[in-house]
Design an enzyme around this catalytic site. Structure first.
Site, short mmCIF file in Angstrom:
data_model
loop_
_atom_site.label_atom_id
_atom_site.label_comp_id
_atom_site.label_asym_id
_atom_site.label_seq_id
_atom_site.Cartn_x
_atom_site.Cartn_y
_atom_site.Cartn_z
N HIS A 93 -60.70 -58.18 -13.94
CA HIS A 93 -60.63 -58.50 -12.14
C HIS A 93 -61.60 -59.33 -12.30
CE1 HIS A 93 -62.09 -57.96 -8.03
NE2 HIS A 93 -61.62 -56.88 -8.62
N ASP A 124 -66.87 -53.11 -17.97
CA ASP A 124 -66.15 -52.77 -16.86
C ASP A 124 -65.30 -51.38 -15.69
OD1 ASP A 124 -65.29 -53.06 -13.90
OD2 ASP A 124 -64.40 -54.71 -13.97
N GLN A 132 -62.30 -48.92 -12.27
CA GLN A 132 -61.47 -48.07 -12.53
C GLN A 132 -61.31 -47.19 -13.08
OE1 GLN A 132 -59.21 -48.58 -9.37
NE2 GLN A 132 -59.76 -50.02 -9.54
N LYS A 173 -65.74 -46.82 -5.11
CA LYS A 173 -64.06 -46.13 -5.83
C LYS A 173 -64.61 -44.62 -6.48
CE LYS A 173 -63.43 -51.28 -7.31
NZ LYS A 173 -62.38 -51.30 -6.40
N CYS A 182 -56.76 -59.37 -7.13
CA CYS A 182 -58.21 -60.63 -7.76
C CYS A 182 -57.70 -60.31 -9.13
CB CYS A 182 -59.04 -59.55 -7.35
SG CYS A 182 -59.59 -59.38 -5.62
N1 7TS Z 1 -63.98 -54.30 -11.39
C1 7TS Z 1 -62.30 -53.93 -11.53
C2 7TS Z 1 -61.85 -53.22 -12.85
C3 7TS Z 1 -61.66 -53.44 -10.12
O1 7TS Z 1 -60.82 -52.93 -9.69
C4 7TS Z 1 -62.67 -54.00 -9.22
C5 7TS Z 1 -62.57 -53.80 -7.91
C6 7TS Z 1 -63.73 -54.80 -9.25
C7 7TS Z 1 -64.15 -54.73 -10.96
C8 7TS Z 1 -65.14 -55.12 -8.10
O2 7TS Z 1 -65.45 -54.15 -6.85
P1 7TS Z 1 -66.25 -54.83 -6.31
O3 7TS Z 1 -66.69 -52.90 -5.69
O4 7TS Z 1 -67.31 -55.41 -6.82
O5 7TS Z 1 -65.07 -55.57 -5.03
N2 7TS Z 1 -60.62 -53.97 -7.78
C9 7TS Z 1 -60.11 -53.72 -6.85
C10 7TS Z 1 -58.89 -53.76 -6.46
O6 7TS Z 1 -58.60 -52.54 -7.34
N3 7TS Z 1 -58.70 -54.26 -4.77
O7 7TS Z 1 -59.51 -53.60 -3.95
C11 7TS Z 1 -60.65 -53.90 -5.01
#
Ligand code: 7TS
Length: 405
Positions: A115, A192, A195, A218, A358
């Site tokens: 990401h 990371d 997910q 999440k 992203c």
């Molecule tokens: N890493 C992964 C693998 C992600 O899927 C996301 C967000 C992030 C980091 C960042 O997370 P945040 O909470 O800091 O934004 N992914 C997504 C997505 O797949 N659709 O919306 C956000």
């Protein structure tokens, strides 16, 4: 009938097929009530008052840190740092560890699945330190092969950044192997888990992860709260990323000494309601149990794959190895833009994400620029998938005559 509907007011109120849990999950009533109760009964600024209300708020905040440490089996509770989200946690590592520890001849190795939040900060580190940024690419099964891992991680590698589960492909990466191999080469590994933590038990000691980041939103908790786990010895040797209140020991006119862990990395008033909500989300996940979560998800994901594979106009971007696939399903209707597909699905009450998720370098490496993505959590049902298939058939019929074959 959805056995979880009573716990998720939004799902009950909106009657939608919510297939975008990889973006953010819906929140159970238990989490909403915990946040509500915090404001009604305990609201005060932790670490800042000698009066009992503030002490109680401090206890709730710090007890949640202990709960999270137990949840991911961290050795020390100070290894848990609260942040805004996974993005901030990953930036903290890049700024506080990367900039100070990398040099010109060093290499950073990332998977092409990262990401942007575990990629752009490392580009910045590479540019500022002169370190080289290399990528591990996926094979035809949308996976990282052992050969790819072993050819890219070398004696020069100082950082390996790896997403546990891809937010586009749903591929579950073999982080155990990557960590072991990277450690043999002397590299520090940043996992990371944005997910993965909502789907599977994570034991940071067993994994031997050096750093691990995730977002609360999440995994059933409110927006705006994230976690960084780091090994104590690494965190102790790092400089803070943000400076200000509550992260100091003594401040003089020209010099400051910093507070010990974890406060060193928690400058300013924190998102206490988020922390309390995250604590309630962990209780929910533990009460339900990962076994049940995985069993419910597998049921729906298996059904979705079976039904989607029947649609010959659809391209699916999913590994054929079901054991390596989580609950994200990316797809395209050949010749139709994913935003058009997503908006037709929306008009049929189905929420999916469309776009580059992203992860532009990943999609570019696959020769595409966007997909539609359905992501499934335990509260989804087969009826949600039926609605998805119905909407896709409708979208295909609308566009069929314009598709150049
Ligand atoms: N890493 C992964 C693998 C992600 O899927 C996301 C967000 C992030 C980091 C960042 O997370 P945040 O909470 O800091 O934004 N992914 C997504 C997505 O797949 N659709 O919306 C956000």
């Amino acid at each position: 009938m959805n056995e979880f509907i009573k716990d998720f007011p939004l799902l009950e109120n909106r009657k939608i097929a919510y297939l975008d849990s990889a973006a953010t999950t819906q929140k159970p009533i238990q989490v909403l009530e915990a946040v509500d109760s915090f404001y009604k009964n305990y609201n005060a600024n932790p670490h800042r008052g000698a009066y009992s209300l503030s002490i109680e708020a401090t206890e709730m905040y710090e007890n949640t840190r202990t709960k999270i440490a137990k949840f991911i089996n961290a050795k020390h509770r100070e290894e848990i740092i609260f942040s805004k989200n996974a993005t901030e946690s990953l930036n903290l590592i890049a700024y506080s560890y990367g900039l100070d520890n990398l040099n010109k001849d060093d290499e950073i190795v990332l998977s092409i699945m990262e990401h942007h939040s575990n990629l752009v900060p490392w580009q910045n580190v590479a540019k500022k330190t002169g370190a080289k940024l290399n990528y591990m690419y996926i094979n035809e099964n949308y996976e990282l092969s052992d050969e790819e891992i072993e050819s890219k991680i070398t004696d020069k590698t100082k950082i390996v950044g790896i997403t546990h589960i891809s937010n586009v492909l749903g591929t579950i990466n073999n982080v155990e192997k990557i960590i072991k191999y990277a450690h043999k080469k002397g590299a520090v590994v940043v996992v990371d888990a944005a997910q993965s933590i909502q789907h599977m038990k994570i034991d940071v000691q067993e994994l031997d992860a050096d750093f691990l980041a995730f977002s609360g939103h999440k995994m059933l908790s409110p927006l705006g709260i994230g976690v960084l786990y780091g090994k104590k010895q690494l965190l102790n040797n790092m400089n803070p990323f943000l400076m200000g209140g509550d992260m100091i020991e003594y401040v003089h006119e020209q010099e400051t000494t910093f507070a010990p862990l974890p406060n060193k990395f928690e400058a300013g008033t924190q998102n206490v309601e988020g922390v309390i909500g995250l604590g309630a989300a962990i209780d929910y996940i533990e009460n339900l149990g990962y076994d049940k979560i995985q069993q419910k998800e597998a049921e729906i994901v298996d059904y979705a794959l079976q039904e989607l594979r029947k649609l010959d106009y659809l391209t699916l971007y999913v590994t054929p190895n079901r054991k390596h696939h989580s609950s994200v399903i990316s797809f395209n209707i050949k010749g139709v833009h994913p935003h058009d597909v997503a908006s037709i699905l929306d008009s049929n009450g189905v929420c999916v994400r469309s776009g580059n998720h992203c992860a532009q370098p990943l999609l570019r490496s696959m020769g595409i620029d966007s997909t539609c993505r359905a992501s499934i959590y335990f509260y989804n049902t087969k009826e949600d998938i039926d609605k998805l298939v119905y909407g896709l058939n409708k979208a295909y019929k609308m566009f069929e005559k314009y598709i150049v074959k």
